[in-house]
Design an enzyme around this catalytic site. Structure first.
Site, mmCIF file in Angstrom:
data_model
loop_
_atom_site.group_PDB
_atom_site.id
_atom_site.type_symbol
_atom_site.label_atom_id
_atom_site.label_comp_id
_atom_site.label_asym_id
_atom_site.label_seq_id
_atom_site.Cartn_x
_atom_site.Cartn_y
_atom_site.Cartn_z
ATOM 1 C CE LYS A 113 -25.051 95.177 23.022
ATOM 2 N NZ LYS A 113 -24.170 96.318 23.371
HETATM 3 C C1 LIG Z 1 -24.399 97.661 23.407
HETATM 4 C C2 LIG Z 1 -23.414 98.480 24.130
HETATM 5 C C3 LIG Z 1 -23.791 99.619 24.841
HETATM 6 C C4 LIG Z 1 -25.222 100.118 24.870
HETATM 7 O O1 LIG Z 1 -26.055 99.242 25.578
HETATM 8 P P1 LIG Z 1 -27.650 99.301 25.387
HETATM 9 O O2 LIG Z 1 -28.189 98.196 26.185
HETATM 10 O O3 LIG Z 1 -27.874 99.102 23.912
HETATM 11 O O4 LIG Z 1 -28.084 100.634 25.840
HETATM 12 C C5 LIG Z 1 -22.825 100.309 25.546
HETATM 13 N N1 LIG Z 1 -21.538 99.910 25.528
HETATM 14 C C6 LIG Z 1 -21.138 98.828 24.843
HETATM 15 C C7 LIG Z 1 -19.705 98.466 24.854
HETATM 16 C C8 LIG Z 1 -22.056 98.067 24.131
HETATM 17 O O5 LIG Z 1 -21.653 96.979 23.462
#
Ligand SMILES: *Cc1c(COP(=O)(O)O)cnc(C)c1O
Length: 495
Positions: A113
């Site tokens: 993120k």
């Molecule tokens: C948010 C997240 C995901 C999923 O990603 P999306 O873009 O919501 O599909 C997978 N792994 C981790 C560690 C995340 O923080």
């Protein structure tokens, strides 16, 4: 370069400039903003191969942010991708066994993120200025664990903004929770809800679409925006690292320029994998998108059957950031495979909220042909962590392990020698207990903080700064509320 404007997937708000789409977050009809055409990359791979992350980011993002000047965009990029990241490469590619792990967890909060949320506050500030908006921006975020901290970290003490994060109080890892509730900054608010991620996300969308509340807060000098991947400003920066990974493979002599690759993406809200799809539409030679789910395998079922059905039990797993039954960004893909038909998209979304399911046509299903879906149970995830560690000494977090397990299943069912990138979405340090117990059940006797040290001994990877920091930090956010009280909490803060 063609001017890109943004349309709502549900058709009621069109031809919006990139900066306005970012400030708004969600379209007024509840739809998501999508570019009116997906631009083609005009710079050759050969040239991109010579660039560092920042310059490459500019080459990708300039196509989508048509109304940003070169200087504005370059300044945003330089402010975001600096020494907040613990490696100059920003998104290193690590080869272990027959997989290439694209490590997207070298930012402030140790999850992918950060790749987008490091830059979103700068894009947002630039965009508000461009749109001559005087209101303070209130960022509302629902989190399955990682968006919350990454958004808090990005927006803390950013002038002209407040950030309110809702997380499922029993649905995140202990380290994730600790990261959020210790967040400093007078403009930050963190609230645990009695409910799961879907409840949090639906609650946030409802607050967005509440016209009355919108008018009330406007009178106080505020307006809402989003830091979730429903905001197009989250998705665009995520396209960059797929290009960067490809360039790294070419530079390392692992593939020839033009050779196709596969990507494995641990998926929840469908943002990360959609960014890969956008990269392919821009011209990046990606063959298959391997969509990895945990036991909440609504996407696995959808890809295989064409039926999206959220009417099922919500399962809390060891990969909490993927515990999602309503994948918001799938709406953007639906819009694409419906040939940009907003009426079709709006109808399907209406069915989803009314009946809890929808079915796509065969023509639309054909648009999914590059996607394959696999899923892994907690047991398989845990076994994968141990297996990869035993064989290579590389310690996966639970989400990346879901991805790896999906990759194994793909290889067991399909003969394909295409080089494959597994997107490593989080540091194992965020999920210490699940990861350490996968290696040896005997670790269970240790506290969460003791496990951090045990992980360092085991992996020989130094405890990241972001983890050291929270060990001694004071808990600053103790609010919790029922799912139905979210709006009231927002009122309490703003009015
Ligand atoms: C948010 C997240 C995901 C999923 O990603 P999306 O873009 O919501 O599909 C997978 N792994 C981790 C560690 C995340 O923080």
């Amino acid at each position: 370069m063609a001017q890109i404007l943004y349309n709502s997937t549900r058709g009621q708000e069109n031809n919006v400039e990139a900066s306005l789409a970012i400030v708004k977050g969600l379209a007024c009809d509840g739809g998501l903003f999508v570019p009116n055409t997906l631009p083609k990359m005009t710079t050759s791979i050969q040239t991109l191969c010579l660039m560092n992350y920042q310059d490459l980011a500019y080459e990708v993002m300039k196509h989508f942010l048509s109304d940003f000047t070169e200087q504005e965009l370059r300044t945003c990029i330089a402010s975001a991708y600096d020494d907040k990241f613990d490696t100059k490469e920003i998104a290193p590619l690590v080869k272990k066994g027959d997989a290439y792990y694209l490590e997207l967890f070298h930012g402030n909060t140790l999850a992918f993120k950060d790749m987008a949320l490091s830059i979103l506050p700068y894009l947002m500030k630039t965009a508000t200025k461009k749109q001559k908006i005087d209101n303070d921006i209130v960022i509302l975020a629902a989190t399955s664990g990682d968006t919350g901290k990454a958004a808090l970290s990005g927006f803390a003490n950013v002038e002209g903004t407040k950030i309110i994060v809702f997380y499922p109080k029993d649905g995140v890892s202990p380290i994730q929770k600790h990261q959020m509730v210790t967040q400093k900054g007078d403009n930050t608010y963190v609230i645990g809800i009695e409910g799961n991620f879907d409840d949090a996300q639906n609650g946030v969308k409802e607050i967005f679409n509440d016209e009355e509340l919108g008018i009330e807060i406007k009178a106080k000098g505020y307006q809402f925006s989003s830091a979730n991947s429903i905001n197009i400003g989250r998705l665009i920066p995520q396209i960059v690292y797929y290009y960067y990974a490809y360039a790294t493979l070419v530079n390392n002599g692992e593939i020839k320029n033009g050779e196709r690759i596969n990507v494995v993406v641990p998926t929840g809200n469908f943002g990360n994998i959609l960014a890969a799809y956008y990269a392919k539409e821009m011209g990046l030679p990606i063959d298959h998108f391997i969509c990895a789910s945990n036991d909440n395998k609504v996407l696995f079922d959808f890809i295989n059957s064409g039926v999206y059905d959220r009417k099922r039990e919500f399962i809390l797993t060891s990969s909490p950031s993927m515990d999602i039954l309503i994948s918001s960004n799938l709406e953007r893909l639906i819009y694409q495979i419906a040939g940009g038909d907003s009426e079709v998209t709006a109808n399907l979304m209406k069915m989803l909220s009314k009946n809890g399911e929808y079915t796509i046509t065969d023509t639309m299903k054909n648009g999914l042909k590059d996607f394959v879906g696999y899923y892994a149970s907690d047991k398989e995830t845990s076994e994968t962590i141990k297996d990869v560690f035993d064989k290579t000494g590389y310690l996966l977090d639970t989400h990346t392990a879901v991805g790896h397990a999906a990759y194994n299943k793909y290889k067991n069912t399909i003969t394909d020698h295409t080089k494959t990138i597994v997107v490593a979405t989080a540091s194992p340090y965020k999920f210490t207990r699940s990861v350490m117990l996968s290696i040896d059940k005997a670790y269970d006797k240790y506290s969460d903080f003791e496990l951090i040290d045990k992980m360092e001994e085991l992996s020989h990877i130094k405890v990241p700064e972001a983890i050291e920091e929270i060990r001694s930090s004071e808990i600053l956010h103790k609010s919790e509320c029922a799912r139905e009280q979210m709006k009231k909490e927002v009122r309490k803060i703003l009015i």
